[in-house]
Design a protein around this motif. Structure first.
Motif, PDB file in Angstrom:
ATOM      1  N   UNK A  24      13.021   2.976   2.456  1.00  0.00           N
ATOM      2  CA  UNK A  24      14.255   2.679   3.196  1.00  0.00           C
ATOM      3  C   UNK A  24      14.219   3.289   4.606  1.00  0.00           C
ATOM      4  N   UNK A  25      13.691   4.498   4.744  1.00  0.00           N
ATOM      5  CA  UNK A  25      13.626   5.137   6.055  1.00  0.00           C
ATOM      6  C   UNK A  25      12.694   4.383   7.002  1.00  0.00           C
ATOM      7  N   UNK A  26      11.535   4.001   6.500  1.00  0.00           N
ATOM      8  CA  UNK A  26      10.583   3.273   7.337  1.00  0.00           C
ATOM      9  C   UNK A  26      11.143   1.899   7.705  1.00  0.00           C
ATOM     10  N   UNK A  27      11.772   1.240   6.751  1.00  0.00           N
ATOM     11  CA  UNK A  27      12.366  -0.069   7.023  1.00  0.00           C
ATOM     12  C   UNK A  27      13.468   0.045   8.076  1.00  0.00           C
ATOM     13  N   UNK A  28      14.311   1.063   7.956  1.00  0.00           N
ATOM     14  CA  UNK A  28      15.379   1.272   8.935  1.00  0.00           C
ATOM     15  C   UNK A  28      14.838   1.591  10.320  1.00  0.00           C
ATOM     16  N   UNK A  29      13.808   2.436  10.372  1.00  0.00           N
ATOM     17  CA  UNK A  29      13.203   2.779  11.662  1.00  0.00           C
ATOM     18  C   UNK A  29      12.578   1.553  12.313  1.00  0.00           C
ATOM     19  N   UNK A  30      11.927   0.722  11.516  1.00  0.00           N
ATOM     20  CA  UNK A  30      11.318  -0.497  12.061  1.00  0.00           C
ATOM     21  C   UNK A  30      12.390  -1.448  12.594  1.00  0.00           C
ATOM     22  N   UNK A  31      13.505  -1.571  11.875  1.00  0.00           N
ATOM     23  CA  UNK A  31      14.598  -2.434  12.326  1.00  0.00           C
ATOM     24  C   UNK A  31      15.184  -1.929  13.639  1.00  0.00           C
TER      25      UNK A  31
ATOM     26  N   UNK B 223      11.351   9.043  -4.517  1.00  0.00           N
ATOM     27  CA  UNK B 223      10.781   9.408  -3.222  1.00  0.00           C
ATOM     28  C   UNK B 223      10.227   8.183  -2.511  1.00  0.00           C
ATOM     29  N   UNK B 224       9.543   7.337  -3.268  1.00  0.00           N
ATOM     30  CA  UNK B 224       9.007   6.118  -2.687  1.00  0.00           C
ATOM     31  C   UNK B 224      10.102   5.218  -2.152  1.00  0.00           C
ATOM     32  N   UNK B 225      11.199   5.124  -2.874  1.00  0.00           N
ATOM     33  CA  UNK B 225      12.320   4.300  -2.436  1.00  0.00           C
ATOM     34  C   UNK B 225      12.951   4.854  -1.160  1.00  0.00           C
ATOM     35  N   UNK B 226      13.116   6.176  -1.094  1.00  0.00           N
ATOM     36  CA  UNK B 226      13.707   6.803   0.095  1.00  0.00           C
ATOM     37  C   UNK B 226      12.802   6.597   1.305  1.00  0.00           C
ATOM     38  N   UNK B 227      11.506   6.817   1.132  1.00  0.00           N
ATOM     39  CA  UNK B 227      10.565   6.628   2.233  1.00  0.00           C
ATOM     40  C   UNK B 227      10.568   5.167   2.677  1.00  0.00           C
TER      41      UNK B 227
ATOM     42  N   UNK C 263       0.831  -1.209   0.000  1.00  0.00           N
ATOM     43  CA  UNK C 263       0.000   0.000   0.000  1.00  0.00           C
ATOM     44  C   UNK C 263       0.863   1.255   0.000  1.00  0.00           C
ATOM     45  N   UNK C 264       1.933   1.243   0.785  1.00  0.00           N
ATOM     46  CA  UNK C 264       2.814   2.409   0.840  1.00  0.00           C
ATOM     47  C   UNK C 264       3.497   2.643  -0.493  1.00  0.00           C
ATOM     48  N   UNK C 265       3.917   1.576  -1.154  1.00  0.00           N
ATOM     49  CA  UNK C 265       4.570   1.735  -2.454  1.00  0.00           C
ATOM     50  C   UNK C 265       3.590   2.268  -3.501  1.00  0.00           C
ATOM     51  N   UNK C 266       2.327   1.819  -3.438  1.00  0.00           N
ATOM     52  CA  UNK C 266       1.327   2.335  -4.376  1.00  0.00           C
ATOM     53  C   UNK C 266       1.064   3.818  -4.115  1.00  0.00           C
ATOM     54  N   UNK C 267       0.976   4.206  -2.841  1.00  0.00           N
ATOM     55  CA  UNK C 267       0.723   5.607  -2.505  1.00  0.00           C
ATOM     56  C   UNK C 267       1.888   6.500  -2.902  1.00  0.00           C
ATOM     57  N   UNK C 268       3.105   5.977  -2.794  1.00  0.00           N
ATOM     58  CA  UNK C 268       4.291   6.774  -3.103  1.00  0.00           C
ATOM     59  C   UNK C 268       4.599   6.796  -4.589  1.00  0.00           C
ATOM     60  N   UNK C 269       3.881   6.029  -5.376  1.00  0.00           N
ATOM     61  CA  UNK C 269       4.110   6.076  -6.811  1.00  0.00           C
ATOM     62  C   UNK C 269       4.954   4.922  -7.323  1.00  0.00           C
ATOM     63  N   UNK C 270       4.982   3.820  -6.638  1.00  0.00           N
ATOM     64  CA  UNK C 270       5.687   2.644  -7.143  1.00  0.00           C
ATOM     65  C   UNK C 270       7.190   2.778  -7.095  1.00  0.00           C
TER      66      UNK C 270
END
Length: 70
Positions: free
Chosen positions: A46-53, A40-44, A29-36
């Motif tokens: 990576x940031x969310x993945x890093x924060x979750x880790x 920008x979608x890739x940066x977001x 869902x996040x990738x669809x909202x960010x434009x695939x």
């Protein structure tokens, strides 16, 4: 005793499976909202993945600390 351990293991398995399913769905869902495949979608992503880790690491540290403290 033993049946309780099996019940807890089954409950843990169900919980982990549900959380994994939610994570995959949220990522899609996040990738669809960010434009695939946008930058920008890739940066977001990576940031969310890093924060979750880091959150998982911190929670593990808290659990380890509380175990060692007695």
């Amino acid at each position: 005793g033993v049946l309780s351990a099996y019940a807890m293991a089954i409950g843990t398995g169900i919980t982990v499976s549900a959380l994994a399913g939610l994570a995959v769905g949220a990522k899609g869902a996040a990738m669809r909202l960010a434009g695939g495949g946008s930058r920008t979608g890739l940066v977001v992503h990576r940031l969310v993945e890093g924060a979750a880790a880091l959150l998982v690491l911190a929670l593990g540290g808290v659990l380890l600390g509380s175990t060692l403290a007695g």
